[in-house]
Design a protein around this motif. Structure first.
Motif, PDB file in Angstrom:
ATOM      1  N   GLY B  12      60.864 105.874  44.450  1.00 18.63           N
ATOM      2  CA  GLY B  12      61.543 105.077  43.422  1.00 18.63           C
ATOM      3  C   GLY B  12      60.836 103.763  43.194  1.00 18.63           C
ATOM      4  N   GLY B  13      60.418 103.563  41.943  1.00 18.67           N
ATOM      5  CA  GLY B  13      59.726 102.324  41.579  1.00 18.67           C
ATOM      6  C   GLY B  13      60.589 101.442  40.717  1.00 18.67           C
ATOM      7  N   ARG B  38      58.313 105.282  34.804  1.00 16.21           N
ATOM      8  CA  ARG B  38      57.576 104.033  34.784  1.00 16.21           C
ATOM      9  C   ARG B  38      58.250 103.034  35.706  1.00 16.21           C
ATOM     10  NH1 ARG B  38      52.840 103.008  31.903  1.00 16.21           N
ATOM     11  NH2 ARG B  38      52.416 104.954  30.816  1.00 16.21           N
ATOM     12  N   GLU B  42      64.026 102.494  34.691  1.00 13.73           N
ATOM     13  CA  GLU B  42      65.449 102.871  34.679  1.00 13.73           C
ATOM     14  C   GLU B  42      66.310 101.613  34.742  1.00 13.73           C
ATOM     15  OE1 GLU B  42      66.491 105.738  33.912  1.00 13.73           O
ATOM     16  OE2 GLU B  42      64.758 107.041  34.197  1.00 13.73           O
ATOM     17  N   VAL B  46      66.604  97.285  32.494  1.00 10.28           N
ATOM     18  CA  VAL B  46      67.539  97.148  31.378  1.00 10.28           C
ATOM     19  C   VAL B  46      68.785  96.360  31.750  1.00 10.28           C
ATOM     20  CG1 VAL B  46      66.776  99.293  30.330  1.00 10.28           C
ATOM     21  CG2 VAL B  46      68.695  99.341  31.911  1.00 10.28           C
ATOM     22  N   SER B  47      68.761  95.728  32.909  1.00 13.85           N
ATOM     23  CA  SER B  47      70.003  95.103  33.359  1.00 13.85           C
ATOM     24  C   SER B  47      70.328  93.868  32.533  1.00 13.85           C
ATOM     25  CB  SER B  47      69.932  94.763  34.844  1.00 13.85           C
ATOM     26  OG  SER B  47      69.303  93.518  35.035  1.00 13.85           O
ATOM     27  N   GLY B  49      70.606  90.948  33.685  1.00 11.64           N
ATOM     28  CA  GLY B  49      69.731  89.855  34.110  1.00 11.64           C
ATOM     29  C   GLY B  49      70.418  88.727  34.847  1.00 11.64           C
ATOM     30  N   ILE B 171      55.038 110.336  38.893  1.00 11.35           N
ATOM     31  CA  ILE B 171      55.045 111.331  39.961  1.00 11.35           C
ATOM     32  C   ILE B 171      56.450 111.433  40.540  1.00 11.35           C
ATOM     33  CG2 ILE B 171      53.961 109.548  41.394  1.00 11.35           C
ATOM     34  CD1 ILE B 171      53.035 111.708  43.249  1.00 11.35           C
ATOM     35  N   VAL B 173      59.135 112.901  43.249  1.00  9.67           N
ATOM     36  CA  VAL B 173      59.195 113.437  44.599  1.00  9.67           C
ATOM     37  C   VAL B 173      60.105 114.653  44.558  1.00  9.67           C
ATOM     38  CG1 VAL B 173      59.947 113.027  46.964  1.00  9.67           C
ATOM     39  CG2 VAL B 173      58.706 111.255  45.694  1.00  9.67           C
ATOM     40  N   ALA B 205      64.619 104.619  47.691  1.00 10.09           N
ATOM     41  CA  ALA B 205      64.988 103.599  46.693  1.00 10.09           C
ATOM     42  C   ALA B 205      65.084 104.290  45.345  1.00 10.09           C
ATOM     43  CB  ALA B 205      63.944 102.491  46.672  1.00 10.09           C
ATOM     44  N   ALA B 206      65.705 105.454  45.353  1.00 10.70           N
ATOM     45  CA  ALA B 206      65.703 106.309  44.167  1.00 10.70           C
ATOM     46  C   ALA B 206      66.885 106.051  43.237  1.00 10.70           C
ATOM     47  CB  ALA B 206      65.647 107.774  44.569  1.00 10.70           C
ATOM     48  N   GLU B 230      75.404  97.296  26.919  1.00 15.25           N
ATOM     49  CA  GLU B 230      74.751  96.012  26.656  1.00 15.25           C
ATOM     50  C   GLU B 230      74.454  95.922  25.160  1.00 15.25           C
ATOM     51  OE1 GLU B 230      73.599  93.935  29.417  1.00 15.25           O
ATOM     52  OE2 GLU B 230      74.519  95.322  30.841  1.00 15.25           O
ATOM     53  N   THR B 309      71.999 100.892  27.422  1.00 14.76           N
ATOM     54  CA  THR B 309      72.642 100.945  28.719  1.00 14.76           C
ATOM     55  C   THR B 309      71.619 101.501  29.689  1.00 14.76           C
ATOM     56  OG1 THR B 309      74.495 101.818  30.000  1.00 14.76           O
ATOM     57  CG2 THR B 309      73.675 103.219  28.228  1.00 14.76           C
ATOM     58  N   GLU B 312      72.845 103.720  36.492  1.00 14.72           N
ATOM     59  CA  GLU B 312      72.933 103.001  37.752  1.00 14.72           C
ATOM     60  C   GLU B 312      73.768 103.826  38.730  1.00 14.72           C
ATOM     61  OE1 GLU B 312      72.002 100.432  39.440  1.00 14.72           O
ATOM     62  OE2 GLU B 312      73.621  99.071  40.004  1.00 14.72           O
ATOM     63  N   GLY B 339      75.780  97.962  40.603  1.00 15.46           N
ATOM     64  CA  GLY B 339      75.913  96.956  39.554  1.00 15.46           C
ATOM     65  C   GLY B 339      75.373  95.587  39.874  1.00 15.46           C
ATOM     66  N   LEU B 342      70.065  93.809  41.199  1.00 14.70           N
ATOM     67  CA  LEU B 342      69.069  92.818  40.805  1.00 14.70           C
ATOM     68  C   LEU B 342      69.241  91.575  41.677  1.00 14.70           C
ATOM     69  CD1 LEU B 342      66.885  91.767  38.843  1.00 14.70           C
ATOM     70  CD2 LEU B 342      68.738  90.996  37.347  1.00 14.70           C
TER      71      LEU B 342
HETATM   72  C1  LIG Z   1      72.846  97.922  32.051  1.00 13.85           C
HETATM   73  C2  LIG Z   1      72.810  97.364  33.462  1.00 13.85           C
HETATM   74  C3  LIG Z   1      73.092  96.017  33.683  1.00 13.85           C
HETATM   75  C4  LIG Z   1      72.986  95.478  34.965  1.00 13.85           C
HETATM   76  N1  LIG Z   1      73.160  94.124  35.150  1.00 13.85           N
HETATM   77  C5  LIG Z   1      72.915  93.569  36.389  1.00 13.85           C
HETATM   78  C6  LIG Z   1      72.964  92.162  36.593  1.00 13.85           C
HETATM   79  O1  LIG Z   1      73.205  91.385  35.667  1.00 13.85           O
HETATM   80  N2  LIG Z   1      72.753  91.667  37.816  1.00 13.85           N
HETATM   81  C7  LIG Z   1      72.467  92.471  38.874  1.00 13.85           C
HETATM   82  O2  LIG Z   1      72.286  91.958  39.967  1.00 13.85           O
HETATM   83  N3  LIG Z   1      72.374  93.814  38.699  1.00 13.85           N
HETATM   84  C8  LIG Z   1      72.598  94.380  37.487  1.00 13.85           C
HETATM   85  N4  LIG Z   1      72.524  95.744  37.311  1.00 13.85           N
HETATM   86  C9  LIG Z   1      72.233  96.560  38.458  1.00 13.85           C
HETATM   87  C10 LIG Z   1      70.766  96.584  38.792  1.00 13.85           C
HETATM   88  O3  LIG Z   1      70.007  96.756  37.629  1.00 13.85           O
HETATM   89  C11 LIG Z   1      70.511  97.728  39.749  1.00 13.85           C
HETATM   90  O4  LIG Z   1      71.374  97.575  40.860  1.00 13.85           O
HETATM   91  C12 LIG Z   1      69.083  97.725  40.243  1.00 13.85           C
HETATM   92  O5  LIG Z   1      68.190  97.804  39.183  1.00 13.85           O
HETATM   93  C13 LIG Z   1      68.858  98.875  41.180  1.00 13.85           C
HETATM   94  O6  LIG Z   1      67.489  98.989  41.396  1.00 13.85           O
HETATM   95  P1  LIG Z   1      66.896 100.338  41.941  1.00 13.85           P
HETATM   96  O7  LIG Z   1      65.462 100.077  42.167  1.00 13.85           O
HETATM   97  O8  LIG Z   1      67.726 100.808  43.052  1.00 13.85           O
HETATM   98  O9  LIG Z   1      67.209 101.390  40.781  1.00 13.85           O
HETATM   99  P2  LIG Z   1      66.333 101.930  39.562  1.00 13.85           P
HETATM  100  O10 LIG Z   1      65.820 100.846  38.732  1.00 13.85           O
HETATM  101  O11 LIG Z   1      67.172 102.959  38.888  1.00 13.85           O
HETATM  102  O12 LIG Z   1      65.108 102.602  40.265  1.00 13.85           O
HETATM  103  C14 LIG Z   1      65.127 103.867  40.864  1.00 13.85           C
HETATM  104  C15 LIG Z   1      63.845 104.558  40.482  1.00 13.85           C
HETATM  105  O13 LIG Z   1      63.689 105.741  41.248  1.00 13.85           O
HETATM  106  C16 LIG Z   1      63.006 106.700  40.483  1.00 13.85           C
HETATM  107  N5  LIG Z   1      63.246 108.012  41.072  1.00 13.85           N
HETATM  108  C17 LIG Z   1      64.436 108.596  41.304  1.00 13.85           C
HETATM  109  N6  LIG Z   1      64.244 109.811  41.900  1.00 13.85           N
HETATM  110  C18 LIG Z   1      62.918 109.979  42.039  1.00 13.85           C
HETATM  111  C19 LIG Z   1      62.090 111.024  42.578  1.00 13.85           C
HETATM  112  N7  LIG Z   1      62.618 112.128  43.106  1.00 13.85           N
HETATM  113  N8  LIG Z   1      60.737 110.869  42.552  1.00 13.85           N
HETATM  114  C20 LIG Z   1      60.194 109.746  42.037  1.00 13.85           C
HETATM  115  N9  LIG Z   1      60.927 108.730  41.506  1.00 13.85           N
HETATM  116  C21 LIG Z   1      62.272 108.844  41.505  1.00 13.85           C
HETATM  117  C22 LIG Z   1      63.625 106.518  39.123  1.00 13.85           C
HETATM  118  O14 LIG Z   1      62.794 107.010  38.085  1.00 13.85           O
HETATM  119  C23 LIG Z   1      63.826 104.990  39.049  1.00 13.85           C
HETATM  120  O15 LIG Z   1      62.761 104.325  38.367  1.00 13.85           O
HETATM  121  C24 LIG Z   1      72.656  96.315  36.045  1.00 13.85           C
HETATM  122  C25 LIG Z   1      72.433  97.683  35.825  1.00 13.85           C
HETATM  123  C26 LIG Z   1      72.491  98.214  34.548  1.00 13.85           C
HETATM  124  C27 LIG Z   1      72.200  99.682  34.337  1.00 13.85           C
END
Ligand SMILES: Cc1cc2nc3c(=O)[nH]c(=O)nc-3n(C[C@H](O)[C@H](O)[C@H](O)COP(=O)(O)OP(=O)(O)OC[C@H]3O[C@@H](n4cnc5c(N)ncnc54)[C@H](O)[C@@H]3O)c2cc1C
Ligand code: FES
Lengths: 455, 401, 104
Positions: B12-13, B38, B42, B46-47, B49, B171, B173, B205-206, B230, B309, B312, B339, B342
């Motif tokens: 997860g990136g 990318r 995800e 798009v959060s 912020g 890529i 997993v 970190a998926a 949003e 949106t 998450e 939620g 970030l």
């Molecule tokens: C609209 C919105 C508004 C938000 N507003 C806020 C805010 O104001 N403040 C705040 O603190 N948080 C906010 N959040 C929450 C915050 O954005 C998330 O908690 C945070 O981005 C989580 O990060 P992450 O890396 O875990 O998830 P992600 O960004 O979803 O990253 C996970 C990644 O894993 C990859 N992945 C999954 N499975 C696989 C696999 N099998 N192989 C390879 N790659 C894989 C996915 O493609 C994805 O890119 C918001 C969320 C959303 C959707």
């Protein structure tokens, strides 16, 4: 009774509604404009003393027929002019008109949303006095105004010659027509263009008329800049193997053909594919316009094809929708329609050669040139973002980093140029590429519209 | 891509994956990030912020504050701007129940040293005259901040790359095996090739898909996907520096440096994690705009230009799953941020890096252990009905193992 | 802000409206138009631009003239957002081109 909603009251939408109105379905026709016609058959505002017969010349007959048909069709269906369709979701289109929002459910949706001008940025293209080529024509037909007194018409499009002729007929002065495609390429396109001899003949006729009136026509030039301070004052261009020329003017009509308005198709869940010939993304459809999920695409909103092709594709799309709904459609000759559409599409392919989209220009523009006019994002900012990505830049990533394409128009005007810069950086210019994605509302929605909504 | 051999493979990136890579590189570990699409493509990109401290769950506040310390100097460390701005955060109350929440939040926050000011209606309207008199009280926390979420994950990815990390986009997993004390990660690329990565440690970190990876190791994360709606307006001359947030989450907004106002509003919506498509229904756009004009009447004179949106991953207690696996040594979870990933991201990343490098962490992460789901009688700690649309929540018994 | 339309008109009218005259104001300045005209045509028949761009302040005189570029949004009356190229003029209409009059 099943409800079919047609978006767009141009040649494709009206032709579709025509067929639908004779079947036992409920038909609604939605158009943002106050009058039917779309861009091509745009009619004067009420009370405007504009002699359309004189303005359109040989094109008048088609215009008149269209408007007679449209008047009769619109009286038979639920026609809603002045209504923007700003979203599609869960089998309903979302509309805004006169300060109110409404949803309209559909069993089939015919998208006949047309096209708008395709633009390659040029230094100075955001100056007052520079307008799109389609816009210059629309203003004349709708409002009886020319964009200026001494106009340069430039870019690459069959509409260059048509617009120039119409401006002359209306009493304007054409400083020059600058066509960025070389004359040799036009000759190369002849075999395909012969698929629609009448359209070809009209085109040659317009060129001849311009020559007779002493209008300077320059083929194969690059457009270097639109110059001016608070208003455009000149176009600088370089004809092939010549020194740059500076042509004085007080307005510019500019465009490189058209790009389909695909936003609603995208929101409706249709797949979009990159069409290498048109160098743009178009909804994936069968020849009749079926785009999946009860959605049908007709006219320029699917494939840029001109008014005649639009009408044919509108009839085919309506027939497809009716037959998928289990209604009868024996009054459309499908085979003839498909043959005609294929012929017109061949002609259109010829046009793409005869009026080339100068994608490579995106690689040559100075860093200071504005690419996104909504957000004022320059080529340099976009290139810097691409450099950070080690050349693997993809348009939505560049958008996220620079705001290019994030403004009010949602990438309608910067999108094509941005796609080219990204493709050049990725070193796979002709191949499959990504596109800017759109979201509702597809055009800005005044927040006041929601005041009556119960939260 | 030939077989890669690294200390740590991160699945997860998103911002969590990229921040964790950066933290591990700083500890001298060799790292590969495997991202299906990318980086930041995800929910991370798009959060809304907001780096909100005020009103954070009491159990999470210690970690949130540690994260905030990192945020405050992060741009220097990254060597680039991510538009961090300490504009503060204002909770708004529209009724007495809301007001009571502000007061209790303020007590919690102050106990942790936060600077929170409570304002009555008159003071609120004097301080922010654009608010309508529907607002009955406000609480203002000055240290809370915002960043531009679109820039965050790519910036951390670049910083990690500079320190030697390999960031692989495109890529997926597909499956992970174990052998010889190592993880054998099988990837799948769009062109059909299937690279294999071998690592000593694995980080989950998926995001919204992290339950699938956990399941491969016999672990259940009772995750469900949702997304907040949003909206963004055209640019407007600056008027609203802090983030403004009705305390029940029904509407929140902030103004960016360029003048655009970003608007969000709960309840969160159903999204499709499988097809990865998520859109804001037009009705929801109208409802949120109506809520906005009710508290900021002047917004009626402007236009909204786009909606979006994201997908998450949430769990019912709305707290992350952060720490070692309960079944598999060398596997670490950093997901279910529910939620607010970030805001918490930088501290979560340091926690995982320390666990891997030192075997222990100084970060207060004990409450986020995955084993909490195995205890019976788990209670809903929040009013989830306020947070999610009814069709989002999983059936009650599906949750506890 | 009394920012405005500079004197030299952009457009060149080649066909006239046989409709009643309507009076409107653009940023406080009175202009006349005919019923059926778009706000944009009325503005550009009396001046050289529609608005100043919010980022950088450069003059803009719209671009597409058909509701696609969104470069011609103005305010009408007490703050109705409207697109000049697709909005017809009306008698007594007050058009403003800058958001400041609406408190931002
Ligand atoms: C609209 C919105 C508004 C938000 N507003 C806020 C805010 O104001 N403040 C705040 O603190 N948080 C906010 N959040 C929450 C915050 O954005 C998330 O908690 C945070 O981005 C989580 O990060 P992450 O890396 O875990 O998830 P992600 O960004 O979803 O990253 C996970 C990644 O894993 C990859 N992945 C999954 N499975 C696989 C696999 N099998 N192989 C390879 N790659 C894989 C996915 O493609 C994805 O890119 C918001 C969320 C959303 C959707
Ligand atoms: S001129 Fe382009 S939208 Fe009005």
């Amino acid at each position: 009774m099943a409800r079919v909603v047609v978006i767009g009251a141009g040649p494709a939408g009206i032709a579709a509604a025509e067929v639908l109105s004779r079947a036992s379905v409920e038909v609604a026709v939605i158009d943002e404009a106050p009058r039917a016609g779309g861009q091509y058959h745009r009619a004067p505002a009420p009370g405007l003393a504009l002699d359309m017969r004189r303005l359109l010349g040989t094109g008048y007959a088609a215009y008149e027929t269209f408007h007679n048909d449209a008047a009769s069709v619109c009286s038979r269906v639920d026609y809603r002019p002045g209504t923007l369709a700003w979203g599609v979701h869960g089998g309903a289109v979302h509309l805004a008109s006169r300060g109110a929002a409404k949803a309209l459910g559909y069993d089939a949706l015919v998208l006949a949303t047309g096209a708008t001008d395709r633009i390659m940025p040029v230094p100075g293209w955001t100056l007052p006095g520079v307008f799109t080529l389609g816009g210059a024509q629309a203003l004349l037909k709708d409002q009886g105004c020319l964009i200026g007194r001494r106009v340069v018409v430039c870019g690459s499009s069959p509409l260059l010659y048509l617009a120039a002729v119409q401006y002359l007929r209306a009493g304007g002065e054409i400083a020059a027509v600058i066509d960025t495609t070389r004359f040799a390429d036009k000759l190369r396109a002849l075999p395909d263009m012969l698929a629609a001899p009448r359209v070809l003949r009209d085109g040659l006729h317009h060129m001849a008329a311009l020559k007779r009136r002493g209008v300077r026509i320059i083929h194969g030039a690059t457009i270097d800049a639109f110059e001016g301070e608070e208003r455009v004052g000149a176009v600088v261009c370089t004809p092939p193997n010549r020194m740059p020329l500076r042509i004085a003017c007080d307005a510019v009509a500019y465009g490189h053909g058209l790009r389909p308005e695909t936003q609603l198709a995208e929101l409706a869940g249709c797949a979009l594919r990159f069409d290498a010939a048109q160098r743009t993304h178009v909804p994936e459809t069968d020849l009749d316009g079926r785009a999946g999920q009860g959605v049908y695409v007709a006219g320029d909103g699917g494939t840029i094809g001109g008014g005649q092709a639009a009408a044919v594709s509108g009839r085919l799309a309506a027939a497809a929708a009716l037959s998928d709904l289990g209604a009868t459609t024996n009054d459309v000759d499908l085979e003839a329609g498909r043959r005609m559409l294929q012929r017109l599409r061949r002609f259109q392919r010829g046009l793409a050669t005869a009026f080339r989209w100068p994608g490579e220009r995106a690689g040559q523009l100075d860093d200071a040139v504005i690419l996104c006019r909504c957000e004022n994002v320059t080529m340099g900012e976009v290139r810097a973002a691409i450099a950070l990505e080690d050349g693997a830049a993809e348009v939505n990533r560049i958008k996220a980093a620079t705001r290019c394409g994030m403004g009010r128009c949602q990438g309608r005007f910067c999108g094509p140029g941005l796609a080219e810069v990204a493709a050049i950086s990725a070193q796979h210019p002709g191949s499959e590429r990504d596109r800017l994605r759109v979201q509702a509302p597809i055009k800005p929605l005044p927040i006041a519209l929601a005041e009556d909504v119960v939260p | 891509m030939s077989a890669i051999d690294v200390d740590v493979a991160i699945v997860g990136g998103g911002l969590i994956g990229c921040m964790t890579a950066f933290a591990l590189c700083k500890r001298g570990r060799s790292v590969v990030v495997l991202e299906r699409g990318r980086v930041g493509g995800e929910s991370s990109g798009v959060s809304f912020g907001s780096l909100r401290l005020q009103g954070q769950h009491a159990v999470e506040l210690p970690l949130a504050l540690r994260a905030h310390e990192i945020w405050e100097t992060i741009e220097e460390e990254l060597g680039e701007s991510i538009q961090f701005a300490r504009h503060g955060h204002v909770h708004l109350a529209l009724n007495d129940e809301h007001r009571a929440r502000l007061e209790s939040n303020a007590r919690h926050g102050r106990a942790h040293g936060m600077d929170i000011t409570l304002l009555d209606r008159e003071m609120t309207l004097r301080r922010w005259p654009f608010l309508s008199d529907k607002v009955v009280a406000a609480s203002w926390s000055t240290r809370d901040a915002v960043v531009n979420p679109r820039l965050v994950a790519p910036a951390f990815a670049r910083a990690a790359r500079r320190l030697g990390a390999t960031i692989h986009e495109g890529i997926e997993v597909a499956r992970v095996e174990q052998g010889g004390g190592r993880f054998i990660v099988h990837g799948r690329m769009r062109d059909g090739s299937e690279p294999v990565i071998s690592s000593a440690a694995l980080v989950n970190a998926a995001g919204a898909w992290s339950d699938t990876l956990a399941a491969q190791f016999g672990e259940t994360i009772p995750l469900f996907a949702a997304g907040p709606a949003e909206l963004v307006t055209e640019p407007i001359p600056p008027f609203a520096a802090p983030v403004m947030h009705v305390v029940d989450g029904s509407i929140l907004f902030r103004q960016t440096d360029r003048g655009n106002v970003i608007i969000a509003g709960h309840p969160r919506m159903k999204v499709d994690a499988e097809t990865r498509r998520a859109r804001v229904p037009p009705d929801k756009i109208l409802i949120n705009l109506a809520r906005l004009v009710a508290i900021v009447p002047r917004m009626r004179a402007h236009a909204v230009i786009r909606s979006w949106t994201g997908i998450e991953g949430y769990v019912e207690d709305m707290m992350p799953v952060l720490g070692p696996s309960s079944t598999t040594p060398g596997l670490y979870h950093a997901c279910a941020f529910s939620g607010h990933g970030l805001q918490m991201g930088p501290a979560a990343a340091v926690a995982i890096a320390e666990l891997i490098a030192d075997g222990a962490t100084t970060m207060p992460i004990a409450p986020f252990d995955i084993r909490r789901f195995y205890a019976t009688g788990q209670q809903r700690t929040l009013s989830l009905a306020e947070e999610f649309q009814a069709d989002v929540l999983p059936p009650r018994d599906g949750l506890v193992r | 802000m009394r920012e405005t339309v500079v004197a030299s008109p952009m457009l060149f009218r080649v066909a006239s409206f046989d409709t009643p005259v309507v009076n409107l104001t653009v940023d406080g300045r009175s202009i006349q138009a005919r019923r059926g005209e778009s706000v944009l045509a009325a503005m550009l028949s009396h001046g050289g631009h529609v608005r100043r761009h919010e980022h950088g302040g450069a003059p803009r005189a719209s671009f597409c003239l058909m509701g696609a570029c969104q470069d011609c949004w103005v305010w009408i009356g007490a703050g109705e957002r409207a697109r000049a190229c697709t909005t017809p003029v009306a008698d007594g209409m007050e058009v403003s081109t800058s958001p400041t009059v609406h408190g931002g």
